[in-house]
Each structure stands twice: as structure tokens, then as C-alpha cells.
Design a protein around this motif. Structure first.
Motif, PDB file in Angstrom:
ATOM      1  N   MET A   1       0.849  -1.162   0.000  1.00  0.00           N
ATOM      2  CA  MET A   1       0.000   0.000   0.000  1.00  0.00           C
ATOM      3  C   MET A   1       0.893   1.223   0.000  1.00  0.00           C
ATOM      4  SD  MET A   1      -3.087   0.798   2.574  1.00  0.00           S
ATOM      5  CE  MET A   1      -3.648   2.440   2.755  1.00  0.00           C
ATOM      6  N   THR A   2       0.606   2.184  -0.874  1.00  0.00           N
ATOM      7  CA  THR A   2       1.403   3.390  -0.987  1.00  0.00           C
ATOM      8  C   THR A   2       0.953   4.388   0.052  1.00  0.00           C
ATOM      9  OG1 THR A   2       1.521   2.985  -3.348  1.00  0.00           O
ATOM     10  CG2 THR A   2       2.185   5.156  -2.591  1.00  0.00           C
ATOM     11  N   SER A   3       1.894   4.960   0.763  1.00  0.00           N
ATOM     12  CA  SER A   3       1.520   5.936   1.783  1.00  0.00           C
ATOM     13  C   SER A   3       1.158   7.250   1.113  1.00  0.00           C
ATOM     14  CB  SER A   3       2.659   6.138   2.769  1.00  0.00           C
ATOM     15  OG  SER A   3       3.767   6.707   2.109  1.00  0.00           O
ATOM     16  N   ARG A  24     -11.519  10.088   0.492  1.00  0.00           N
ATOM     17  CA  ARG A  24     -10.313   9.528  -0.136  1.00  0.00           C
ATOM     18  C   ARG A  24      -9.983   8.157   0.446  1.00  0.00           C
ATOM     19  NH1 ARG A  24      -5.541  13.614  -1.677  1.00  0.00           N
ATOM     20  NH2 ARG A  24      -6.759  14.844  -3.138  1.00  0.00           N
ATOM     21  N   PHE A  25     -10.076   8.062   1.772  1.00  0.00           N
ATOM     22  CA  PHE A  25      -9.806   6.787   2.433  1.00  0.00           C
ATOM     23  C   PHE A  25     -10.753   5.712   1.918  1.00  0.00           C
ATOM     24  CE2 PHE A  25     -10.704   3.791   5.924  1.00  0.00           C
ATOM     25  CZ  PHE A  25      -9.449   3.226   6.047  1.00  0.00           C
ATOM     26  N   THR A  29      -9.603   2.480  -0.178  1.00  0.00           N
ATOM     27  CA  THR A  29      -9.896   1.166   0.381  1.00  0.00           C
ATOM     28  C   THR A  29     -10.629   0.299  -0.631  1.00  0.00           C
ATOM     29  OG1 THR A  29     -10.016   2.112   2.600  1.00  0.00           O
ATOM     30  CG2 THR A  29     -11.007  -0.052   2.288  1.00  0.00           C
ATOM     31  N   VAL A  30     -11.623   0.885  -1.308  1.00  0.00           N
ATOM     32  CA  VAL A  30     -12.370   0.141  -2.330  1.00  0.00           C
ATOM     33  C   VAL A  30     -11.430  -0.286  -3.452  1.00  0.00           C
ATOM     34  CG1 VAL A  30     -14.132   0.375  -4.120  1.00  0.00           C
ATOM     35  CG2 VAL A  30     -14.607   1.169  -1.798  1.00  0.00           C
ATOM     36  N   THR A  31     -10.569   0.616  -3.891  1.00  0.00           N
ATOM     37  CA  THR A  31      -9.617   0.291  -4.959  1.00  0.00           C
ATOM     38  C   THR A  31      -8.684  -0.834  -4.519  1.00  0.00           C
ATOM     39  OG1 THR A  31      -9.694   2.566  -5.752  1.00  0.00           O
ATOM     40  CG2 THR A  31      -7.813   1.242  -6.443  1.00  0.00           C
ATOM     41  N   LEU A  32      -8.202  -0.747  -3.283  1.00  0.00           N
ATOM     42  CA  LEU A  32      -7.300  -1.772  -2.761  1.00  0.00           C
ATOM     43  C   LEU A  32      -7.992  -3.129  -2.692  1.00  0.00           C
ATOM     44  CD1 LEU A  32      -4.614  -2.603  -1.437  1.00  0.00           C
ATOM     45  CD2 LEU A  32      -5.622  -1.927   0.748  1.00  0.00           C
ATOM     46  N   ARG A  38      -9.048  -9.120  -7.530  1.00  0.00           N
ATOM     47  CA  ARG A  38      -8.632  -9.458  -8.903  1.00  0.00           C
ATOM     48  C   ARG A  38      -7.372 -10.320  -8.886  1.00  0.00           C
ATOM     49  NH1 ARG A  38     -10.143  -4.333 -10.291  1.00  0.00           N
ATOM     50  NH2 ARG A  38      -8.064  -3.532  -9.875  1.00  0.00           N
ATOM     51  N   GLU A  39      -6.421  -9.942  -8.030  1.00  0.00           N
ATOM     52  CA  GLU A  39      -5.176 -10.696  -7.942  1.00  0.00           C
ATOM     53  C   GLU A  39      -5.428 -12.112  -7.424  1.00  0.00           C
ATOM     54  OE1 GLU A  39      -0.855 -10.402  -5.712  1.00  0.00           O
ATOM     55  OE2 GLU A  39      -2.129  -8.631  -5.801  1.00  0.00           O
ATOM     56  N   ALA A  40      -6.294 -12.245  -6.423  1.00  0.00           N
ATOM     57  CA  ALA A  40      -6.606 -13.569  -5.872  1.00  0.00           C
ATOM     58  C   ALA A  40      -7.280 -14.448  -6.919  1.00  0.00           C
ATOM     59  CB  ALA A  40      -7.496 -13.431  -4.645  1.00  0.00           C
TER      60      ALA A  40
END
Length: 138
Positions: A1-3, A24-25, A29-32, A38-40
Motif C-alpha cells: 500500500m502506498t503511503s 479519499r480513504f 480502500t475500495v480500490t485496494l 482481482r489478484e486472488a
């Protein structure tokens, strides 16, 4: 996660209201979460495809082994029939095959249980790292 500090300066973040920061949070969070899902899915699909191909190749090999064992079984019965009667030779060879087959099936079952479930390990590690990062910054 990018700070946030790597993309925006602290001064710019200080200018945002609490509502804007929460929005923004929520968006990040939704994007993450979508990205991790998708990766899983990709990882599980790749593992499933590989497993399917491997099982298909193994199935062909096992079929050929079965034909070879059938030939050896017939030869063993015919050879043993020279010493004992034919029916007894068939019973002896059949019993030996059942014992060997039972042991092989038990070993295979234990190994198969060790492989299940096909956890997307890379994604699980990534999610754990994301959770740790979020906890550190809260």
C-alpha cells in the motif's frame, strides 16, 4: 500500500477537510480491495489451470500404466499356473494387486489432502501486509 506522503505533500493533505479525507480513504480502500480480489482470482485461476493440465497428463499416464499392469498380470497368472492351478494363480495375483493398490491409494489420498485448498498465497500475504500497514497508520 502506498503511503499518502509519497504521492502528496503533507501540506496538501492538511488543506483537506475531514470529509474529504474520509472520502479519499473510502475510495482508496475500495480500490485496494478490488485490486486484491482481482489478484486472488487470477492466482486461483492460474493454479487451477495448471492443476487441470497436470491431472490430464497424469490420467493419460495412468491409463497406459493400467494397460501395462494388465499385461503383466496376465503373464504372472500364466506363469504361476505352471506351479499351481489356474484359479489359484489368479487369486494369488489378484490379492497381491489389491494390497499394493490399497497402499498406493492411501498414500495418494494423504498427499491430495495436503494440497487442498489451493490458497492464493501471494494474495493472502499481500492482504496481510496491507492490514498491517493500515493498522500502523491509524
Amino acid at each position: 500500500m502506498t503511503s499518502p506522503s509519497s504521492r502528496e505533500s503533507t501540506a496538501e493533505l492538511d488543506q483537506l477537510s475531514t470529509v474529504q479525507l474520509i472520502e479519499r480513504f473510502q475510495q482508496q480502500t475500495v480500490t485496494l480491495v478490488k485490486s486484491e480480489i482481482r489478484e486472488a482470482l487470477g492466482e486461483v485461476k492460474t493454479k487451477g489451470t495448471r492443476a487441470g493440465i497436470d491431472l490430464g497428463v497424469s490420467g493419460v499416464g495412468l491409463l497406459l500404466i493400467l494397460f501395462g499392469l494388465g499385461s503383466f498380470t496376465a503373464a504372472a497368472i500364466a506363469g504361476l499356473a505352471n506351479v499351481v492351478s489356474l484359479w489359484l494363480a489368479a487369486v494369488i495375483v489378484g490379492a497381491i494387486l489389491l494390497v499394493v493398490g490399497g497402499v498406493a491409494a492411501a498414500v495418494g489420498a494423504v498427499r491430495a489432502k495436503a494440497q487442498v485448498p489451493p490458497i492464493p498465497q501471494h494474495t493472502a500475504d499481500s492482504v496481510a501486509q496491507d492490514i498491517t500497514t493500515i493498522k500502523e497508520h491509524l
